[in-house]
Design an enzyme around this catalytic site. Sequence first.
Site, short mmCIF file in Angstrom:
data_model
loop_
_atom_site.label_atom_id
_atom_site.label_comp_id
_atom_site.label_asym_id
_atom_site.label_seq_id
_atom_site.Cartn_x
_atom_site.Cartn_y
_atom_site.Cartn_z
N ASP A 7 -29.13 -9.17 15.19
CA ASP A 7 -28.43 -10.24 15.91
C ASP A 7 -26.91 -10.17 15.83
O ASP A 7 -26.35 -9.87 14.77
CB ASP A 7 -28.90 -11.56 15.29
CG ASP A 7 -28.33 -12.79 15.96
OD1 ASP A 7 -28.75 -13.10 17.08
OD2 ASP A 7 -27.45 -13.45 15.37
N GLU A 23 -28.30 -6.15 19.00
CA GLU A 23 -27.86 -7.11 20.02
C GLU A 23 -26.35 -7.27 19.98
O GLU A 23 -25.76 -7.41 18.91
CB GLU A 23 -28.47 -8.50 19.79
CG GLU A 23 -28.15 -9.44 20.95
CD GLU A 23 -27.54 -10.78 20.60
OE1 GLU A 23 -27.66 -11.71 21.41
OE2 GLU A 23 -26.93 -10.91 19.52
C1 GLC Z 1 -27.40 -14.25 19.12
C2 GLC Z 1 -28.66 -15.00 19.42
C3 GLC Z 1 -28.33 -16.42 19.75
C4 GLC Z 1 -27.66 -17.04 18.54
C5 GLC Z 1 -26.46 -16.24 18.11
C6 GLC Z 1 -26.01 -16.63 16.74
O1 GLC Z 1 -26.57 -14.16 20.21
O2 GLC Z 1 -29.38 -14.36 20.43
O3 GLC Z 1 -29.46 -17.15 20.11
O4 GLC Z 1 -27.26 -18.35 18.84
O5 GLC Z 1 -26.73 -14.85 18.03
O6 GLC Z 1 -26.94 -16.21 15.78
#
Ligand code: GLC
Length: 605
Positions: free
Chosen positions: A246, A321
């Site tokens: 993440d 991500e």
């Molecule tokens: C990522 C997740 C999102 C979250 C953020 C902070 O972007 O997909 O849902 O709010 O990280 O963890």
Amino acid sequence: MKTLHLVAVIIGVVGVLGVIGGLITWGVLASRDNSPPPPEIIPIDWWKHCVLYQIYPRSFKDSDGDGIGDLAGIMSELEHFVESGVDAIWMSPIFVSPMVDFGYDISDFYNIHHEYGTMEQFEELLARAHELGIKVLLDFVPNHASTEAQYFKDSEDGVPEYKDFFVWADGYPDPDNDTNMLPPSNWVSQFGGSAWEWSEKRQQFYLHQFAIQQADFNFRNQAVKDEMFNIMKFWLDKGADGFRVDALPYMIEADPECHEGRYPDDPLSGLAQFESHQLGYTIPLYTKDLIELYDVVYEWREFIDKYNEDNGGDTRVLFSEGYANISMTMLYYGNEDGAIGAHFPFNFDFITDVSAKSSARDFVYTILKWLTYMPHGATPNWQFGNHDNNRMPTRFRTNMVDGLNSLNQMLPGVTVTYQGEEIGMRDGYVSWEDTVDVEACNRGDEDTYQLYSRDPARTPYHWDNTTNAGFSTGNRTWLPVAEDFMEINLAKQKEDERSHYKVYLALTKLRKETTLSHGEYAIRALSDSTFYLVRYLRTFDTYILVFNVGEEADNVDLSRVPQMSLPATVYVSSIHSSRLPGSTLEDDQITLEAGEALILKCAPV
Ligand code: GLC
Ligand code: MG
Ligand code: CA
């Protein structure tokens, strides 16, 4: 004598040339007669061509009637994934959390959140999924911990081991107010407001790039890095097949040691519509995409490769991500010095770069962007949605669902489905009163929250047309069920002769064809609104997607499509198409209705 000699030599040479010529002609004819052999098909590792399905656990299936999805609910539907042709699932966070950001604020990285179930259930889920041949990936959230986490409490208390676990900094005295302290820099949080929060206890500010309750770890502290390995190892030892990782672009911020002991201000964007507390007021020069963060990712890859080597079994993976520009995104794959990073960074280009307004040319450009910049030999991936963005049919048009799913599944590499996309689920309406997303609540008000809210993409899954769409037997659900569940639900689509789900089934089946797993691709716009994607492989059937992404019917000339041969069979068609799957296409001049997509199957090249 001499003349005779010469004649003999000439005859000899001509003779030899004749024989050589004959041999060459024979060779050419022979190779024309025998068609070239099929290409060598080297088996590929499971993750390089899988159907990856994202589960948002809170909204997938509720087993105990509390209105909140849970692990037992997911477990009860594992066979459904097998039937649907899904190879791997990744679940948004299931760890202990105060749920400020619905699990992305983790307070115990080593345990299961009570609303979702128990560790025993998780272990059972893993075992059953593996029995069925389904891989299970967890969401690994390294950038921050909940302020309820023991790490943070200890850090705030100054416990030596944890003192520097987070990013702490002194403030500046406020010249206008003796009792107030000003934050170390002008950094703005992703959810609005200063990225710094004052701690009365510690008399310092801590950094939070997301919600106030999500404190950023200090990745300049080796102890933090070590703890991340411990967390990954813990879940890998349980049997997890890897992680979706993440929020990586925010992992590391500027080092005050390089800025005369201060946290440097981010430059101002100069955009008049933003006030200083709003995202967009600054350009995140010192807070996002810092080059040092990639070294951390490369270390994780080394770690997981070593884990794979030491433990054998199927490959465990890291899918990263982060929303970033193309070059900063590609660096997650690895760098020019040979360092290797994530197995792939998620490709968000279909979310950020195309919309209902995009032309066929925009689609082609967007697809080729990734394929052009991707390092040689790397694995691409495609997706149209996730829990952070409006749902695919809402961002595009509802008549594009089958075409977009076809595109997603026919492109080379990994295809990602966000739960509900296979049945064409649209955004649910969530009123201001029902809104729970921290981003919407922080950045918006009653009039503007819909610009930011991620709730519409998170409403419960539509299983059938019973109460709460079959998601829960409870009196209320954590987010309202979208109103259209009577028309759009899985049970109905399993029964209907033509449905988005049936198209999805045909697509996941098609992916098993060697042409799809090993073949080449060709993609180009035929007009402003129609493009083709050809997948071909010598001696195997050719599959051609033609897709009208426009709002009007379009006449296209299929003779311009390479590898095309007639007659062709309609393998898949969007549900409103007049051309039925299995029908034959004889003519290369065709009209595609708005949103219509066809996958044609043609003889091998
Ligand atoms: C990522 C997740 C999102 C979250 C953020 C902070 O972007 O997909 O849902 O709010 O990280 O963890
Ligand atoms: Mg429940
Ligand atoms: Ca950070």
